[in-house]
Design a protein around this motif. Structure first.
Motif, PDB file in Angstrom:
ATOM      1  N   GLU A   4       0.795  -1.294   0.118  1.00  0.00           N
ATOM      2  CA  GLU A   4       0.157   0.005  -0.017  1.00  0.00           C
ATOM      3  C   GLU A   4       0.815   1.200   0.034  1.00  0.00           C
ATOM      4  OE1 GLU A   4      -0.559  -2.353   1.964  1.00  0.00           O
ATOM      5  OE2 GLU A   4      -2.593  -3.268   1.848  1.00  0.00           O
ATOM      6  N   ILE A  84      -8.979  -1.495  -8.827  1.00  0.00           N
ATOM      7  CA  ILE A  84      -8.432  -0.843  -7.811  1.00  0.00           C
ATOM      8  C   ILE A  84      -8.178   0.593  -7.851  1.00  0.00           C
ATOM      9  CG2 ILE A  84      -6.963  -0.817  -5.769  1.00  0.00           C
ATOM     10  CD1 ILE A  84      -6.956  -3.994  -6.190  1.00  0.00           C
ATOM     11  N   GLU A 105     -13.905  -1.253  -7.550  1.00  0.00           N
ATOM     12  CA  GLU A 105     -13.997  -2.183  -6.484  1.00  0.00           C
ATOM     13  C   GLU A 105     -13.756  -1.733  -5.147  1.00  0.00           C
ATOM     14  OE1 GLU A 105     -12.816  -6.637  -5.605  1.00  0.00           O
ATOM     15  OE2 GLU A 105     -14.029  -6.410  -7.422  1.00  0.00           O
ATOM     16  N   THR A 106     -12.379  -1.060  -5.171  1.00  0.00           N
ATOM     17  CA  THR A 106     -11.775  -0.756  -4.023  1.00  0.00           C
ATOM     18  C   THR A 106     -10.989   0.512  -4.424  1.00  0.00           C
ATOM     19  OG1 THR A 106     -11.225  -3.008  -3.406  1.00  0.00           O
ATOM     20  CG2 THR A 106      -9.968  -1.536  -2.308  1.00  0.00           C
ATOM     21  N   HIS A 127     -17.705   9.378   1.109  1.00  0.00           N
ATOM     22  CA  HIS A 127     -17.700   7.998   1.687  1.00  0.00           C
ATOM     23  C   HIS A 127     -18.713   7.449   1.913  1.00  0.00           C
ATOM     24  CE1 HIS A 127     -13.108   7.468   2.213  1.00  0.00           C
ATOM     25  NE2 HIS A 127     -13.365   8.942   2.227  1.00  0.00           N
ATOM     26  N   ARG A 131     -19.597   3.579   0.134  1.00  0.00           N
ATOM     27  CA  ARG A 131     -19.910   2.516   0.874  1.00  0.00           C
ATOM     28  C   ARG A 131     -21.576   1.777   0.496  1.00  0.00           C
ATOM     29  NH1 ARG A 131     -17.807   5.528   5.234  1.00  0.00           N
ATOM     30  NH2 ARG A 131     -19.661   6.217   5.510  1.00  0.00           N
ATOM     31  N   GLY A 134     -21.122  -0.416  -2.537  1.00  0.00           N
ATOM     32  CA  GLY A 134     -20.367  -1.416  -2.209  1.00  0.00           C
ATOM     33  C   GLY A 134     -18.839  -1.484  -2.544  1.00  0.00           C
ATOM     34  N   ILE A 135     -18.280  -0.136  -2.635  1.00  0.00           N
ATOM     35  CA  ILE A 135     -16.969   0.229  -3.057  1.00  0.00           C
ATOM     36  C   ILE A 135     -16.123   0.114  -1.462  1.00  0.00           C
ATOM     37  CG2 ILE A 135     -15.190   1.794  -3.499  1.00  0.00           C
ATOM     38  CD1 ILE A 135     -17.252   2.563  -5.962  1.00  0.00           C
ATOM     39  N   ARG A 136     -15.035  -0.813  -1.396  1.00  0.00           N
ATOM     40  CA  ARG A 136     -14.328  -0.880  -0.282  1.00  0.00           C
ATOM     41  C   ARG A 136     -13.365   0.128  -0.109  1.00  0.00           C
ATOM     42  NH1 ARG A 136     -12.136  -5.856  -0.805  1.00  0.00           N
ATOM     43  NH2 ARG A 136     -10.167  -5.317  -1.545  1.00  0.00           N
ATOM     44  N   VAL A 137     -13.390   0.764   0.855  1.00  0.00           N
ATOM     45  CA  VAL A 137     -12.408   1.837   1.068  1.00  0.00           C
ATOM     46  C   VAL A 137     -11.315   1.437   2.205  1.00  0.00           C
ATOM     47  CG1 VAL A 137     -11.831   4.302   1.904  1.00  0.00           C
ATOM     48  CG2 VAL A 137     -14.055   3.696   0.590  1.00  0.00           C
ATOM     49  N   GLU A 138     -10.012   1.411   1.622  1.00  0.00           N
ATOM     50  CA  GLU A 138      -9.011   1.091   2.502  1.00  0.00           C
ATOM     51  C   GLU A 138      -7.962   2.387   2.734  1.00  0.00           C
ATOM     52  OE1 GLU A 138      -6.641  -2.155   1.038  1.00  0.00           O
ATOM     53  OE2 GLU A 138      -8.569  -3.402   0.601  1.00  0.00           O
TER      54      GLU A 138
END
Length: 158
Positions: A4, A84, A105-106, A127, A131, A134-138
């Motif tokens: 990352e 991503i 996706e992310t 954000h 969410r 369905g998009i993942r946030v890291e």
């Protein structure tokens, strides 16, 4: 050094290509495996738009410069579906809508670059949209090092 951290560093390097000498933002899109960079871009005007003289030194620049997140999506096109995005800054609502439309996706972003201040409410709405779609946030919380970007006209070392 984490993957990352390296990916966010690449997005910060992409930002260095921005003609905006006040704020430099970059973004990259990784393929579905997360191993290969499919597209990278920065905050800049569309490629075939000639900027009026001194527009980058005025508030009118916001009418001409596209955000890095949308530029990288335009560059990747339909190939962004399921991929991503790495973009150090928290997205605005327009960029979040674009990520949703292109079916990212992310999203990986950098905690140190997430502006709160005057953008706090919009960041929260963006954000929530991500969410909801369905998009993942890291969020990477560490330091990046070995890079200097401009934020608000000042050098910053993330």
């Amino acid at each position: 050094m984490t993957s990352e951290q390296n990916l966010i560093r690449v997005a910060y390097y992409a930002a260095l290509l921005s003609p905006d000498k006040d704020t430099q933002v970059g973004a990259i899109i990784l393929d579905k495996s997360g191993l290969f960079i499919q597209a990278q871009d920065c905050n800049r005007p569309p490629e075939n738009l000639d900027l009026p003289t001194d527009v980058l030194n005025s508030s009118a620049k916001y009418d001409f410069i596209e955000h890095a997140e949308r530029n990288v999506l335009f560059r990747a096109g339909e190939g962004a579906n399921g991929c991503i995005m790495v973009a150090p800054y928290a997205p605005c609502c327009a960029c979040a809508r674009a990520m949703i439309a292109f079916r990212i996706e992310t999203l990986i972003c950098h905690k140190a670059a997430i502006s709160r201040g005057k953008w706090a409410d919009e960041i929260l709405r963006a954000h929530e949209m991500l969410r909801s779609a369905g998009i993942r946030v890291e969020v990477y919380e560490g330091e990046i090092g070995r890079i200097t970007n401009l934020i608000g006209g000042e050098e910053w070392n993330p």
